[in-house]
Design a protein around this motif. Structure first.
Motif, mmCIF file in Angstrom:
data_model
loop_
_atom_site.group_PDB
_atom_site.id
_atom_site.type_symbol
_atom_site.label_atom_id
_atom_site.label_comp_id
_atom_site.label_asym_id
_atom_site.label_seq_id
_atom_site.Cartn_x
_atom_site.Cartn_y
_atom_site.Cartn_z
ATOM 1 N N LEU A 171 42.092 -22.267 -32.352
ATOM 2 C CA LEU A 171 40.836 -21.984 -31.666
ATOM 3 C C LEU A 171 41.049 -21.039 -30.488
ATOM 4 N N ASP A 172 40.111 -20.140 -30.327
ATOM 5 C CA ASP A 172 40.138 -19.206 -29.199
ATOM 6 C C ASP A 172 39.365 -19.832 -28.044
ATOM 7 N N LEU A 173 40.015 -20.765 -27.341
ATOM 8 C CA LEU A 173 39.352 -21.490 -26.264
ATOM 9 C C LEU A 173 39.363 -20.674 -24.972
ATOM 10 N N PRO A 174 38.326 -20.804 -24.155
ATOM 11 C CA PRO A 174 38.290 -20.093 -22.875
ATOM 12 C C PRO A 174 39.458 -20.495 -21.982
ATOM 13 N N SER A 175 39.824 -19.608 -21.085
ATOM 14 C CA SER A 175 40.923 -19.874 -20.158
ATOM 15 C C SER A 175 40.520 -20.936 -19.137
ATOM 16 N N GLU A 176 41.519 -21.481 -18.429
ATOM 17 C CA GLU A 176 41.235 -22.449 -17.374
ATOM 18 C C GLU A 176 40.331 -21.834 -16.312
ATOM 19 N N GLU A 177 40.555 -20.560 -16.003
ATOM 20 C CA GLU A 177 39.749 -19.889 -14.994
ATOM 21 C C GLU A 177 38.287 -19.791 -15.426
ATOM 22 N N LEU A 178 38.062 -19.459 -16.697
ATOM 23 C CA LEU A 178 36.694 -19.357 -17.193
ATOM 24 C C LEU A 178 36.042 -20.734 -17.248
ATOM 25 N N ASP A 179 36.806 -21.730 -17.657
ATOM 26 C CA ASP A 179 36.282 -23.097 -17.691
ATOM 27 C C ASP A 179 35.850 -23.520 -16.291
ATOM 28 N N ARG A 180 36.675 -23.199 -15.300
ATOM 29 C CA ARG A 180 36.354 -23.542 -13.917
ATOM 30 C C ARG A 180 35.102 -22.810 -13.437
ATOM 31 N N LEU A 200 33.601 -23.652 -25.202
ATOM 32 C CA LEU A 200 33.601 -23.661 -26.665
ATOM 33 C C LEU A 200 34.458 -22.514 -27.189
ATOM 34 N N PRO A 201 34.972 -22.617 -28.398
ATOM 35 C CA PRO A 201 35.783 -21.540 -28.965
ATOM 36 C C PRO A 201 35.035 -20.211 -28.974
ATOM 37 N N GLY A 202 35.615 -19.201 -28.338
ATOM 38 C CA GLY A 202 35.004 -17.877 -28.326
ATOM 39 C C GLY A 202 33.856 -17.705 -27.352
ATOM 40 N N GLY A 241 25.682 -18.389 -33.057
ATOM 41 C CA GLY A 241 27.047 -18.220 -33.540
ATOM 42 C C GLY A 241 27.938 -19.353 -33.090
ATOM 43 N N LEU A 242 27.788 -19.791 -31.830
ATOM 44 C CA LEU A 242 28.585 -20.902 -31.317
ATOM 45 C C LEU A 242 28.181 -22.216 -31.975
ATOM 46 N N LEU A 243 26.897 -22.374 -32.255
ATOM 47 C CA LEU A 243 26.448 -23.585 -32.945
ATOM 48 C C LEU A 243 27.090 -23.678 -34.330
ATOM 49 N N LYS A 244 27.180 -22.548 -34.998
ATOM 50 C CA LYS A 244 27.827 -22.521 -36.313
ATOM 51 C C LYS A 244 29.305 -22.849 -36.187
ATOM 52 N N THR A 245 29.951 -22.325 -35.150
ATOM 53 C CA THR A 245 31.366 -22.622 -34.915
ATOM 54 C C THR A 245 31.597 -24.114 -34.726
ATOM 55 N N LEU A 246 30.655 -24.778 -34.053
ATOM 56 C CA LEU A 246 30.771 -26.217 -33.800
ATOM 57 C C LEU A 246 30.471 -27.058 -35.038
ATOM 58 N N GLY A 247 29.842 -26.448 -36.034
ATOM 59 C CA GLY A 247 29.447 -27.209 -37.214
ATOM 60 C C GLY A 247 28.113 -27.894 -37.044
ATOM 61 N N ARG A 248 27.320 -27.445 -36.061
ATOM 62 C CA ARG A 248 25.994 -28.019 -35.859
ATOM 63 C C ARG A 248 25.056 -27.606 -36.995
ATOM 64 N N ILE A 249 24.040 -28.427 -37.249
ATOM 65 C CA ILE A 249 23.148 -28.164 -38.378
ATOM 66 C C ILE A 249 21.923 -27.351 -37.983
ATOM 67 N N HIS A 250 21.776 -27.039 -36.695
ATOM 68 C CA HIS A 250 20.539 -26.425 -36.226
ATOM 69 C C HIS A 250 20.776 -25.073 -35.556
ATOM 70 N N THR A 251 19.701 -24.373 -35.285
ATOM 71 C CA THR A 251 19.721 -23.116 -34.536
ATOM 72 C C THR A 251 19.050 -23.347 -33.181
ATOM 73 N N CYS A 252 19.155 -22.354 -32.302
ATOM 74 C CA CYS A 252 18.484 -22.456 -31.009
ATOM 75 C C CYS A 252 16.969 -22.506 -31.199
ATOM 76 N N GLU A 253 16.455 -21.754 -32.157
ATOM 77 C CA GLU A 253 15.018 -21.754 -32.423
ATOM 78 C C GLU A 253 14.536 -23.140 -32.828
ATOM 79 N N GLN A 254 15.334 -23.844 -33.627
ATOM 80 C CA GLN A 254 14.958 -25.202 -34.021
ATOM 81 C C GLN A 254 14.950 -26.135 -32.813
ATOM 82 N N PHE A 255 15.898 -25.935 -31.896
ATOM 83 C CA PHE A 255 15.898 -26.734 -30.665
ATOM 84 C C PHE A 255 14.628 -26.481 -29.864
ATOM 85 N N LEU A 256 14.286 -25.212 -29.680
ATOM 86 C CA LEU A 256 13.093 -24.876 -28.906
ATOM 87 C C LEU A 256 11.845 -25.477 -29.529
#
Length: 483
Positions: free
Chosen positions: A214-223, A173-175, A136-151
């Protein structure tokens, strides 16, 4: 097969080769990159080989220690054409027998067969852009692949014979939740790659992300993500050797170390940057010009042209990249994207995992415009009039930008690049290189950073390095050496 010409030479050189094409532009990308037709790609690679042969004549006294193919997505072009470029390099430069030869690869653009071709051709290090294991996050980023393709790509790479693999990861990443990020870390660690790069997303102006809510993570979560990255990777035997990069013992990216230690490197291809003979250069970034055409009129249309527009609104023809920033500093990025150093004026310099291109807009300007108020010191006496004229001619014929660094600027770079390394910078090396003590030149910056708990000395007193707190706010320290 890359036939290496080992010679006993006293000057080392690294090569960065820019392949400015991708399958699809990611939503966060602000690099010199874009999709292009197969015909355009072939024309470009032919011109790239011509550039290799031409420039190799000027570097006959250099031994090539590292080569990095970046982009864009190098594996998005025809494998045989990409391998031809490497073959041309090895046939014209003196490439060391133990040279590190890296290739950037995105899942979905390589197969077991093509990876075998790359390995046979001489590539011995692969840098795979995963970013996240969550589809889902890969799709949000506009990436062309899935995790399975990476593996699958990673497994193919091992089967093809790659024993040195880097994996790029992104956080904030957003969300994105912490659980998703931790799951990505553990999935990657199960594969035991030799090198991991971890960065936090930065939303660059001019990218599609910049126009979105974009629903970006908070500073606390980023940290939290940032802190846990180092803790988890350390538990699995990875050493943090640079602000954004981790490696198993002996598997640091040698090419990146050249950038951070200010070694000589030559950029080949569209918009690629070079540094040698105390001078920085930047190749033309207009694809039409690179392919032998002329600059288009301002009012002319884009019909028939492969146009690449950067996040700054400039246009560079023919190229992907990643708009990431480093986790700790929130100002930098590397392997997957770029290592950004912001000057006191807020402008940017970029160094990448192998990549040696500048972001469009204020790329090379960051050193020239960003520090106009610095005194223009007399250049090194050993730079003869003849070599100066030769560099001037090279710039006029090959480059769209050139900047001869003053001794002061080189000293500043020694610190703000070298301090990215966990081992820091050597005071004795500074003295050997510049003929004076750093304590005298940068006394204020050094003393204030130590007093603020941002820097510390090594036990033998020779090295200065960032503390854990200093790593978190590294740009605060870097700027002090630019004042």
């Amino acid at each position: 097969m890359c036939e290496k010409k080992e010679q006993i030479l006293n000057q080392d050189l690294s090569l960065y080769v820019h392949i400015p094409f991708c399958v699809k532009k990611c939503l966060y990308c602000d690099f010199l990159s874009a999709p292009a037709s197969a015909e355009t790609q072939e024309k470009y690679l032919t011109k790239l080989c011509e550039e290799v042969r031409r420039k190799a004549q000027r570097f006959q006294k250099y031994q090539v220690r590292t080569i990095f193919f970046g982009g864009g997505t190098p594996t998005a072009v025809r494998p045989e054409s990409l391998c031809r470029v490497l073959e041309t390099i090895c046939g014209n430069f003196a490439v060391a027998s133990d040279a590190e030869i890296s290739l950037e690869c995105n899942p979905g653009t390589a197969s077991l067969q093509t990876l075998r071709e790359y390995r046979r051709a001489g590539f011995n290090r692969l840098s795979i852009g995963l970013q996240s294991a969550d589809d889902g996050l890969l799709k949000t980023l506009g990436r062309i692949h899935t995790c399975e393709q990476f593996l699958r790509t990673f497994a193919w790479a091992r089967e093809a014979g790659f024993e040195n693999i880097n994996v790029d990861l992104m956080s904030s990443l957003p969300g994105q939740t912490y659980a998703q990020y931790e799951d990505t870390l553990y999935k990657v660690l199960e594969l035991k790659p030799e090198h991991i790069s971890a960065y936090s997303l930065i939303v660059e102006e001019g990218t599609p992300f910049a126009a979105m809510e974009l629903d970006l993570p908070s500073e606390e979560l980023d940290r939290l993500m940032y802190q846990r990255t180092e803790e988890i990777l350390n538990d699995f035997g990875y050493e943090r050797y640079e602000i954004s990069n981790y490696a198993l013992p002996g598997k640091e990216c040698r090419h990146n170390l050249v950038y951070w230690q200010r070694g000589a490197y030559l950029g080949l291809g569209l918009g690629a940057a070079s540094f040698y003979d105390h001078t920085r250069y930047k190749n033309v970034s207009d694809l039409n010009v690179y392919l032998g055409g002329s600059l288009p009129e301002k009012e002319s249309g884009d019909a028939g042209r492969t146009v690449i527009r950067s996040a700054k609104g400039q246009q560079d023809e023919g190229v992907e990249g990643c708009g990431t920033k480093e986790i700790g500093d929130r100002e930098d990025s590397g392997d997957a994207g770029r290592t950004v150093i912001r000057s006191a004026k807020g402008q940017q310099d970029e160094i990448t995992e192998g990549r040696s291109t500048k972001t469009a807009g204020d790329r090379e300007d960051s050193r020239s415009k960003g520090k106009q108020d610095c005194e223009r010191e007399v250049r090194h006496e050993e730079r003869s009039r003849e070599s100066h004229e030769e560099r001037k001619k090279e710039c006029e014929e090959e480059y769209e930008e050139k900047e001869a660094l003053t001794p002061r600027e080189e000293m500043e770079e020694f610190y703000f690049l070298g301090l990215r390394l966990m081992r820091g910078v050597s005071q004795s090396a500074f003295r050997t290189q510049f003929g004076e003590d750093a304590e005298g030149r940068f006394q204020g910056a050094i003393e204030s950073s130590i007093a603020d708990g941002l820097m510390e000395r090594s036990r033998d007193g020779d090295r200065l390095r960032l503390t854990r707190r200093g790593i978190d706010v590294s740009n605060t320290v870097f700027v002090r050496f630019l004042e």
